[in-house]
Design a protein around this motif. Sequence first.
Motif, mmCIF file in Angstrom:
data_model
loop_
_atom_site.group_PDB
_atom_site.id
_atom_site.type_symbol
_atom_site.label_atom_id
_atom_site.label_comp_id
_atom_site.label_asym_id
_atom_site.label_seq_id
_atom_site.Cartn_x
_atom_site.Cartn_y
_atom_site.Cartn_z
ATOM 1 N N GLY A 41 0.684 -1.157 0.180
ATOM 2 C CA GLY A 41 0.106 -0.068 -0.124
ATOM 3 C C GLY A 41 0.944 1.323 0.135
ATOM 4 N N VAL A 42 0.358 2.173 0.756
ATOM 5 C CA VAL A 42 1.046 3.323 0.889
ATOM 6 C C VAL A 42 2.379 3.467 1.571
ATOM 7 N N GLY A 43 2.779 2.421 2.244
ATOM 8 C CA GLY A 43 4.233 2.192 2.763
ATOM 9 C C GLY A 43 4.992 1.909 1.677
ATOM 10 N N ARG A 44 4.480 0.922 0.879
ATOM 11 C CA ARG A 44 5.356 0.618 -0.148
ATOM 12 C C ARG A 44 5.717 1.488 -1.239
ATOM 13 N N GLU A 45 4.675 2.191 -1.301
ATOM 14 C CA GLU A 45 4.866 3.477 -2.458
ATOM 15 C C GLU A 45 5.770 4.521 -1.567
ATOM 16 N N LEU A 46 5.935 4.683 -0.206
ATOM 17 C CA LEU A 46 6.605 5.592 0.347
ATOM 18 C C LEU A 46 8.299 5.229 0.073
ATOM 19 N N VAL A 47 8.408 3.906 0.265
ATOM 20 C CA VAL A 47 9.740 3.348 -0.076
ATOM 21 C C VAL A 47 10.265 3.596 -1.193
ATOM 22 N N LEU A 48 9.328 3.380 -2.295
ATOM 23 C CA LEU A 48 9.816 3.485 -3.677
ATOM 24 C C LEU A 48 10.126 4.739 -3.929
ATOM 25 N N GLN A 49 9.206 5.790 -3.609
ATOM 26 C CA GLN A 49 9.361 7.049 -3.976
ATOM 27 C C GLN A 49 10.575 7.772 -3.094
ATOM 28 N N LEU A 50 10.836 7.625 -1.918
ATOM 29 C CA LEU A 50 11.873 7.859 -1.243
ATOM 30 C C LEU A 50 13.311 7.494 -1.792
ATOM 31 N N LEU A 51 13.106 6.347 -2.297
ATOM 32 C CA LEU A 51 14.472 5.720 -2.889
ATOM 33 C C LEU A 51 14.670 6.622 -4.139
ATOM 34 N N ASN A 52 13.653 6.688 -5.008
ATOM 35 C CA ASN A 52 13.765 7.580 -6.303
ATOM 36 C C ASN A 52 14.072 8.883 -6.148
ATOM 37 N N LYS A 53 13.958 9.208 -4.760
ATOM 38 C CA LYS A 53 14.488 10.853 -4.422
ATOM 39 C C LYS A 53 15.862 10.796 -3.714
ATOM 40 N N GLY A 54 16.470 9.516 -3.700
ATOM 41 C CA GLY A 54 17.726 9.534 -3.388
ATOM 42 C C GLY A 54 18.082 9.240 -1.775
ATOM 43 N N ALA A 55 17.092 8.614 -1.137
ATOM 44 C CA ALA A 55 17.238 8.588 0.473
ATOM 45 C C ALA A 55 17.384 6.983 0.427
ATOM 46 N N MET A 56 18.083 6.877 1.473
ATOM 47 C CA MET A 56 18.237 5.255 2.121
ATOM 48 C C MET A 56 17.247 5.072 2.912
ATOM 49 N N VAL A 57 16.339 3.811 2.771
ATOM 50 C CA VAL A 57 15.286 3.648 3.354
ATOM 51 C C VAL A 57 15.394 2.363 3.872
ATOM 52 N N VAL A 58 15.004 2.078 5.251
ATOM 53 C CA VAL A 58 14.663 0.980 5.914
ATOM 54 C C VAL A 58 13.274 0.735 6.161
ATOM 55 N N ALA A 59 12.763 -0.144 5.209
ATOM 56 C CA ALA A 59 11.219 -0.712 5.378
ATOM 57 C C ALA A 59 10.865 -1.661 6.319
ATOM 58 N N VAL A 60 9.965 -1.385 7.156
ATOM 59 C CA VAL A 60 9.738 -2.126 8.367
ATOM 60 C C VAL A 60 8.362 -2.683 8.193
ATOM 61 N N ASP A 61 8.233 -4.125 8.421
ATOM 62 C CA ASP A 61 6.788 -4.696 8.322
ATOM 63 C C ASP A 61 6.770 -5.983 9.039
ATOM 64 N N ILE A 62 5.755 -6.492 9.388
ATOM 65 C CA ILE A 62 5.765 -7.622 10.215
ATOM 66 C C ILE A 62 5.689 -8.892 9.218
ATOM 67 N N ASN A 63 5.283 -8.695 7.961
ATOM 68 C CA ASN A 63 5.087 -9.613 7.009
ATOM 69 C C ASN A 63 6.415 -9.759 6.102
ATOM 70 N N PRO A 64 7.120 -10.694 6.257
ATOM 71 C CA PRO A 64 8.629 -10.795 5.456
ATOM 72 C C PRO A 64 8.180 -11.016 4.093
ATOM 73 N N ALA A 65 7.230 -11.935 3.571
ATOM 74 C CA ALA A 65 7.273 -11.893 2.174
ATOM 75 C C ALA A 65 6.685 -10.581 1.605
ATOM 76 N N ALA A 66 5.656 -9.835 2.386
ATOM 77 C CA ALA A 66 5.568 -8.579 1.731
ATOM 78 C C ALA A 66 6.767 -7.648 1.420
ATOM 79 N N LEU A 67 7.756 -7.547 2.524
ATOM 80 C CA LEU A 67 8.888 -6.837 2.665
ATOM 81 C C LEU A 67 9.686 -7.260 1.166
ATOM 82 N N GLU A 68 9.905 -8.590 0.935
ATOM 83 C CA GLU A 68 10.612 -9.231 -0.057
ATOM 84 C C GLU A 68 9.906 -8.690 -1.497
ATOM 85 N N GLU A 69 8.654 -8.661 -1.480
ATOM 86 C CA GLU A 69 8.085 -7.990 -2.677
ATOM 87 C C GLU A 69 8.352 -6.698 -2.843
ATOM 88 N N THR A 70 8.309 -5.999 -2.031
ATOM 89 C CA THR A 70 8.747 -4.515 -2.115
ATOM 90 C C THR A 70 10.119 -4.335 -2.335
#
Length: 265
Positions: free
Chosen positions: A16-45
């Motif tokens: 959802g929004v969290g994944r989009e935040l991760v992708l857009q922050l990366l595109n803007k040149g940030a280093m991102v630590v994506a946190v989630d309780i679901n490891p499969a969802a993080l792997e998909e991100t």
Amino acid sequence: MKVQGKNIVVTGGGNGVGRELVLQLLNKGAMVVAVDINPAALEETAKIAGKNPRLFTEVVDISNKEAVFAFAKNAIEKYGIIDGIINNAGIIQPFIHLNELEMDRIERVMNINFYGTLYMVKAFLPYLLKCPEAHIVNVSSMGGFLPVPGQSVYGASKAAVKLLTEGLSSELKDTNVNVSVVIPGGIATDIKKNSNIAYQTSSDSSKANKVLTPEKAAELIIATMEKKKLRSYIGKDCNLMKVFYKINSKLAMGMINRVMATNTH
């Protein structure tokens, strides 16, 4: 705080929004630590991000206080510095009245939405205060200022997030840490599915055009951080209801009641 070159933690980064935040922050040149309780969802991100070397994933249950504090300590040791956190993770309750809602459901909503946000803030704030510049963004909801039948506990959790953020902003006004609360209306995500709630989707285009896409919501959340805004109401429905609620709260509540009565959840 401009995000380019910054190290930012995003909760709910697996979808959802969290994944989009991760992708857009990366595109803007940030280093991102994506946190989630679901490891499969993080792997998909991570897969969608193209295994970006500036993306790191961490499986954390944000409703677990000890796990959050351990994560914050480990994050500083691993990444050196964290410049910002975006507390995006959240769930809703089943669409039933408070009298019918079981206590375990109530506690789960409060533990993730409010206490999860509080734990993240408490765990990272000492480190953020040591940064030259830092920022905390907490995601609340339209339901945090306008009561929605069948979502009273969810609304209470998000109202608590809003007031927590505004109070924190006052406490940190003479520091290097800026604070923002984002108040979205409807967003086209899988929050019902991720909250373990059965639902049906609607193809009504008149409703759909009032609902934010995850991409647009993420864009507006990042803009809130970069513009150092204390408060952002995002989405056509949210801004409309904010005006109505200020003018006539009883009328606004009646409108919401009618909408909820005609919707299929």
